[in-house]
Motif scaffolding. Structure first.
Motif, mmCIF file in Angstrom:
data_model
loop_
_atom_site.group_PDB
_atom_site.id
_atom_site.type_symbol
_atom_site.label_atom_id
_atom_site.label_comp_id
_atom_site.label_asym_id
_atom_site.label_seq_id
_atom_site.Cartn_x
_atom_site.Cartn_y
_atom_site.Cartn_z
ATOM 1 N N GLU A 16 0.732 -0.749 -0.172
ATOM 2 C CA GLU A 16 0.071 0.371 0.177
ATOM 3 C C GLU A 16 1.067 1.177 -0.086
ATOM 4 O O GLU A 16 0.556 2.480 -0.534
ATOM 5 N N ALA A 17 2.117 0.667 0.336
ATOM 6 C CA ALA A 17 3.203 2.619 0.432
ATOM 7 C C ALA A 17 3.634 2.342 -0.712
ATOM 8 O O ALA A 17 4.500 3.297 -0.657
ATOM 9 N N HIS A 18 3.575 1.745 -1.841
ATOM 10 C CA HIS A 18 4.059 2.193 -3.176
ATOM 11 C C HIS A 18 2.695 2.260 -3.968
ATOM 12 O O HIS A 18 1.352 1.472 -4.157
ATOM 13 N N THR A 19 3.157 3.294 -5.072
ATOM 14 C CA THR A 19 2.474 2.863 -6.066
ATOM 15 C C THR A 19 2.806 2.149 -7.332
ATOM 16 O O THR A 19 3.358 2.557 -8.464
ATOM 17 N N VAL A 20 2.439 1.205 -7.373
ATOM 18 C CA VAL A 20 2.764 -0.076 -8.392
ATOM 19 C C VAL A 20 2.344 0.682 -10.083
ATOM 20 O O VAL A 20 0.988 0.737 -10.112
ATOM 21 N N THR A 21 2.715 0.671 -11.025
ATOM 22 C CA THR A 21 1.901 0.798 -12.135
ATOM 23 C C THR A 21 2.198 -0.399 -13.217
ATOM 24 O O THR A 21 1.694 -0.436 -13.999
ATOM 25 N N TYR A 22 3.672 -1.410 -12.572
ATOM 26 C CA TYR A 22 3.390 -2.435 -13.644
ATOM 27 C C TYR A 22 3.737 -3.416 -12.968
ATOM 28 O O TYR A 22 4.127 -3.435 -11.227
ATOM 29 N N VAL A 23 3.421 -4.666 -12.802
ATOM 30 C CA VAL A 23 3.266 -6.361 -12.484
ATOM 31 C C VAL A 23 4.004 -7.112 -13.323
ATOM 32 O O VAL A 23 3.391 -7.519 -14.271
ATOM 33 N N VAL A 24 4.902 -7.755 -12.753
ATOM 34 C CA VAL A 24 5.379 -8.680 -13.911
ATOM 35 C C VAL A 24 5.566 -9.798 -12.409
ATOM 36 O O VAL A 24 6.192 -10.099 -11.542
ATOM 37 N N HIS A 25 4.585 -11.078 -12.741
ATOM 38 C CA HIS A 25 4.359 -12.477 -11.548
ATOM 39 C C HIS A 25 5.213 -13.531 -12.788
ATOM 40 O O HIS A 25 4.533 -14.084 -13.280
ATOM 41 N N GLY A 26 6.013 -13.799 -11.714
ATOM 42 C CA GLY A 26 6.660 -14.751 -12.377
ATOM 43 C C GLY A 26 7.017 -15.639 -10.734
ATOM 44 O O GLY A 26 7.475 -16.807 -10.989
ATOM 45 N N ALA A 27 6.524 -16.120 -9.903
ATOM 46 C CA ALA A 27 6.400 -16.865 -8.656
ATOM 47 C C ALA A 27 6.120 -17.946 -8.786
ATOM 48 O O ALA A 27 5.448 -18.020 -9.423
ATOM 49 N N SER A 28 6.627 -18.811 -8.819
ATOM 50 C CA SER A 28 6.006 -20.122 -9.233
ATOM 51 C C SER A 28 6.765 -21.006 -8.699
ATOM 52 O O SER A 28 8.480 -20.870 -8.170
ATOM 53 N N VAL A 29 6.106 -22.262 -8.294
ATOM 54 C CA VAL A 29 7.326 -23.576 -7.482
ATOM 55 C C VAL A 29 7.476 -23.898 -8.822
ATOM 56 O O VAL A 29 6.555 -25.052 -10.479
ATOM 57 N N THR A 30 8.945 -24.788 -9.947
ATOM 58 C CA THR A 30 9.239 -25.874 -10.985
ATOM 59 C C THR A 30 9.713 -26.988 -11.045
ATOM 60 O O THR A 30 10.893 -26.666 -10.717
#
Length: 342
Positions: free
Chosen positions: A70-84
């Motif tokens: 909430e403290a950040h103004t996020v403009t882009y998200v790259v969702h790479g979290a995963s179990v491989t």
């Protein structure tokens, strides 16, 4: 502007995160990962650490990370979290089925973790683009219909393992969220990635052929034992993946929901071994029975997910091209040599 990257202390996402911060020196990045930075990640991020915020949290538990964001103004998200959960390389490794060890965790992280991130992202008025990091594991083992052509994003999708099934499901979920809530969402399907920061982590312990050969050569072993010189893969260096994802984030318009990021061509085991010998004279590959090989590949697997991937979409929408495969591999060997000398 702030970019959120999940899975950012691991392999590919760490390379992307550093690339972003070096390319855009006025921007900030938030790295969300279940694992705290290890020593390798701390060294790697040191040059850009002043514009990096790290959140150690489980992506499937939004109550542990949403308040901090909430403290950040996020403009882009790259969702790479995963179990491989991948097991290949030698005959002994191939006998292990890592998906069977924790199937529910794979589904929870790789699908519901994506849903948790999208649920949060849809509330952001500042959001410009959401990129989901998928994989060539969504493709069949064969195709396209006309041999010799690179594999396009449309069609030829038939994952058989939980990892690929979860990746495909998350692609479709991300696209639907974008449609429902009016934000730009796209998925990137990566071919076989190797490169800087490729190491064992809590969510990934798999090394593609270029990594294995580079380590063998630089580790002082004069020979890498293989069952065939003709096994192929579309091997893409992580630094090229990073520039490709960055290009998609910054593109004024994305005309497609999915983009291959790949070298766009196949390379053989023999090719990679010969390139390694350019840095380590005398190094070579030797063909031995599969049971005694360091690297085992099926030379018959030349199509589908194992073949070359079509990269015309990302080229058309961003102008991105990967470096020549040999150049990228030698750059990785140089990085690895410098890193091991520390």
């Amino acid at each position: 502007m702030t970019l959120l990257v999940t899975g950012a202390t691991g392999f590919v996402m760490s390379v992307f995160a550093r690339h972003w911060l070096e390319t855009y020196p006025t921007e900030h990045l938030v790295a969300l990962d279940l694992a705290p930075m290890d020593a390798a990640a701390q060294r790697y991020f040191a040059p850009v650490a002043d514009r990096l915020t790290t959140i150690v949290a489980d992506v499937t538990q939004p109550e542990t990370w949403r308040p901090t964001l909430e403290a950040h103004t996020v403009t882009y998200v790259v969702h790479g979290a995963s179990v491989t959960p991948i097991s290949r390389g030698t005959v002994a490794e191939a006998k292990r089925e890592p998906e069977s060890e924790a199937p529910a965790r794979i589904i929870d992280v790789n699908i519901m973790g994506t849903v948790a991130m999208l649920e949060w992202a849809r509330s952001l008025r500042s959001l410009r683009r959401f990129v989901y990091v998928s994989s060539g594991s969504v493709y069949k083992h064969h195709g396209p219909d006309r041999p010799g052509e690179p594999l396009p994003e449309d069609g030829y999708v038939m994952p058989r393992r939980l990892y690929g099934i979860a990746k495909l499901a998350s692609e479709l979920i991300a696209e639907r969220y974008g449609d429902m809530f009016g934000f730009s969402a796209a998925s990137v399907r990566l071919s076989s990635v190797y490169g800087p920061m490729d190491r064992e982590t809590g969510s990934r312990n798999f090394r593609h052929v270029p990594n294995r050969i580079a380590h063998k050569a630089l580790g002082g072993d004069p020979v890498v034992r293989v069952n065939t010189m003709d096994g192929v893969g579309d091997y893409i260096q992580a630094e090229d993946v990073a520039s490709g994802i960055a290009g998609l984030l910054k593109a004024p318009l994305l005309r497609f929901g999915t983009y291959n990021i790949a070298a766009g061509e196949t390379t053989t085991v023999g090719d990679i071994a010969s390139w390694a010998a350019e840095r380590v004279p005398g190094f070579k590959a030797e063909v031995v029975p599969a049971a005694h090989a360091d690297i085992v590949q099926d030379a018959a697997l030349t199509g589908g997910m194992w073949g070359a991937y079509d990269i015309s979409r990302i080229l058309a929408d961003t102008g991105w091209k990967p470096r020549p495969t040999r150049e990228a591999f030698l750059a990785y060997m140089d990085w690895l040599s410098a890193e091991t000398a520390r």
